[in-house]
Write a protein that holds these residues in place. Structure first.
Motif, PDB file in Angstrom:
ATOM      1  N   SER A  90      -2.639   3.560  12.559  1.00  0.00           N
ATOM      2  CA  SER A  90      -1.928   4.725  12.041  1.00  0.00           C
ATOM      3  C   SER A  90      -0.445   4.411  12.016  1.00  0.00           C
ATOM      4  O   SER A  90       0.039   3.567  12.777  1.00  0.00           O
ATOM      5  CB  SER A  90      -2.195   5.955  12.916  1.00  0.00           C
ATOM      6  N   TYR A  92       3.154   6.725  11.499  1.00  0.00           N
ATOM      7  CA  TYR A  92       3.820   8.010  11.275  1.00  0.00           C
ATOM      8  C   TYR A  92       5.310   7.882  11.572  1.00  0.00           C
ATOM      9  O   TYR A  92       5.712   7.162  12.486  1.00  0.00           O
ATOM     10  CB  TYR A  92       3.226   9.105  12.168  1.00  0.00           C
ATOM     11  N   GLU A  96       5.283  12.351   9.035  1.00  0.00           N
ATOM     12  CA  GLU A  96       4.576  11.919   7.823  1.00  0.00           C
ATOM     13  C   GLU A  96       4.007  10.530   8.028  1.00  0.00           C
ATOM     14  O   GLU A  96       4.579   9.707   8.714  1.00  0.00           O
ATOM     15  CB  GLU A  96       5.522  11.922   6.622  1.00  0.00           C
ATOM     16  N   ALA A  98       0.031   8.085   7.715  1.00  0.00           N
ATOM     17  CA  ALA A  98      -1.399   8.007   7.412  1.00  0.00           C
ATOM     18  C   ALA A  98      -2.118   7.239   8.510  1.00  0.00           C
ATOM     19  O   ALA A  98      -1.496   6.551   9.317  1.00  0.00           O
ATOM     20  CB  ALA A  98      -1.611   7.321   6.067  1.00  0.00           C
ATOM     21  N   SER A 123      -9.912   7.130   5.690  1.00  0.00           N
ATOM     22  CA  SER A 123      -8.456   7.150   5.717  1.00  0.00           C
ATOM     23  C   SER A 123      -7.940   8.390   4.999  1.00  0.00           C
ATOM     24  O   SER A 123      -8.612   8.918   4.108  1.00  0.00           O
ATOM     25  CB  SER A 123      -7.896   5.902   5.030  1.00  0.00           C
ATOM     26  N   ASP A 124      -6.730   8.817   5.365  1.00  0.00           N
ATOM     27  CA  ASP A 124      -6.084   9.873   4.604  1.00  0.00           C
ATOM     28  C   ASP A 124      -5.010   9.299   3.672  1.00  0.00           C
ATOM     29  O   ASP A 124      -4.245  10.027   3.068  1.00  0.00           O
ATOM     30  CB  ASP A 124      -5.520  10.963   5.515  1.00  0.00           C
ATOM     31  N   LEU A 125      -4.990   7.977   3.525  1.00  0.00           N
ATOM     32  CA  LEU A 125      -4.083   7.304   2.597  1.00  0.00           C
ATOM     33  C   LEU A 125      -4.805   7.135   1.256  1.00  0.00           C
ATOM     34  O   LEU A 125      -5.836   6.453   1.192  1.00  0.00           O
ATOM     35  CB  LEU A 125      -3.684   5.930   3.152  1.00  0.00           C
ATOM     36  N   ALA A 128      -6.999   3.855  -0.154  1.00  0.00           N
ATOM     37  CA  ALA A 128      -7.244   2.861   0.906  1.00  0.00           C
ATOM     38  C   ALA A 128      -8.725   2.637   1.182  1.00  0.00           C
ATOM     39  O   ALA A 128      -9.128   1.512   1.508  1.00  0.00           O
ATOM     40  CB  ALA A 128      -6.540   3.276   2.194  1.00  0.00           C
ATOM     41  N   ASN A 155       1.683  -1.372   1.535  1.00  0.00           N
ATOM     42  CA  ASN A 155       0.667  -0.535   2.169  1.00  0.00           C
ATOM     43  C   ASN A 155      -0.723  -1.074   1.882  1.00  0.00           C
ATOM     44  O   ASN A 155      -0.934  -1.790   0.910  1.00  0.00           O
ATOM     45  CB  ASN A 155       0.859   0.950   1.806  1.00  0.00           C
ATOM     46  N   ALA A 157      -3.403   0.116   0.690  1.00  0.00           N
ATOM     47  CA  ALA A 157      -4.054   0.486  -0.571  1.00  0.00           C
ATOM     48  C   ALA A 157      -3.687  -0.479  -1.696  1.00  0.00           C
ATOM     49  O   ALA A 157      -4.401  -0.576  -2.694  1.00  0.00           O
ATOM     50  CB  ALA A 157      -3.683   1.916  -0.963  1.00  0.00           C
TER      51      ALA A 157
END
Length: 192
Positions: A90, A92, A96, A98, A123-125, A128, A155, A157
Motif C-alpha cells: 500500500s 498513501y 490518498e 492505493a 486492488s483499489d488502483l 492494476a 505505478n 498498473a
C-alpha cells in the motif's frame, strides 16, 4: 570412599558433556537459520522463502508498506515458477493512495537477496488487477532494502508484460523499527 561417591563425579561429568553437546547442536541449528531437525527426512528444508512486513523510509512522510509470505517447497527446488504465497503493498500520502494484494508466481533467492513476482488479485488502483509485478528484497537485518518492478514507470498498473522473477534493484530503504524482511537462500542442486 564408597563406590557411589566415586561414581557420582563421573556421572556428573558425563551428564554435563551430554548437555553441552545438546546445547551446541541446538545453537548450531539456530545460527544457521534452521530449527533442530529441520533437515530430517520427514520435513525437508523448503527451497527458498521471502517473508515479513515493513514500511519504506520516505522523507515526505509517505506511508508505504510491503508484506510477503512467499515460499518454494523442497519438492519444487528446481522450478522457481512453482513458488506460492501472497504479497500485499500500500502507498498513501495525505490520505490518498492505493493498496494491492496478490499471489506469488515466482521466487528466486541468492544469499540474502530475493526476487519474487506475482499477479495482483485485488486492488483499489484502477487497471492494476491482473498485472504481474516484481519485488526485490535485500535482507540486511535492521537495514533491509526493497525494489519493485514499476520503479521506472510510476505505478504497477503501467507494468506491461513483465516476465516471472523480474524486478528492479533494491534501492528503497526500510524505515527503522517498522518491520523486517527475511530471505531463505535458494540452494538448487546444480549450484555448488
Amino acid at each position: 570412599m564408597s563406590r557411589n561417591a566415586s561414581a557420582s563425579p563421573r556421572i556428573r561429568v558425563a551428564a554435563g558433556v551430554a548437555a553441552l553437546i545438546t546445547v551446541a547442536c541446538t545453537a548450531s541449528a539456530t545460527a544457521s537459520g534452521r530449527s533442530p531437525g529441520a533437515d530430517s527426512p520427514t520435513k525437508p528444508r523448503e527451497a527458498a522463502a521471502l517473508t515479513g512486513s515493513a514500511k519504506l523510509s520516505r522523507t515526505l512522510g509517505d506511508d508505504i508498506t510491503f508484506t510477503f509470505d512467499a515460499h518454494l517447497t523442497a519438492e519444487h527446488r528446481t522450478d522457481p515458477a512453482k513458488a506460492t504465497g501472497t504479497f500485499r503493498f500500500s502507498h498513501y500520502l495525505d490520505g490518498e493512495g492505493a493498496w494491492a494484494r496478490g499471489r506469488i508466481d515466482c521466487l528466486v533467492t541468492g544469499g540474502k537477496v530475493a526476487v519474487a513476482t506475482g499477479v495482483i488479485t485485488g486492488s483499489d488502483l484502477p487497471g492494476a488487477k491482473g498485472k504481474r509485478v516484481g519485488f526485490t528484497v535485500h535482507d540486511l537485518g535492521r537495514h533491509d532494502r526493497l525494489g519493485y518492478s514499476w520503479a521506472s514507470v510510476g505505478n504497477p498498473a503501467e507494468t506491461k508484460d513483465l516476465p516471472k522473477c523480474v524486478s528492479s534493484a533494491p534501492f528503497e530503504r526500510v524505515k527503522n523499527g517498522t518491520g523486517d524482511f527475511r530471505v531463505l537462500p535458494w540452494q538448487p542442486d546444480f549450484v555448488e
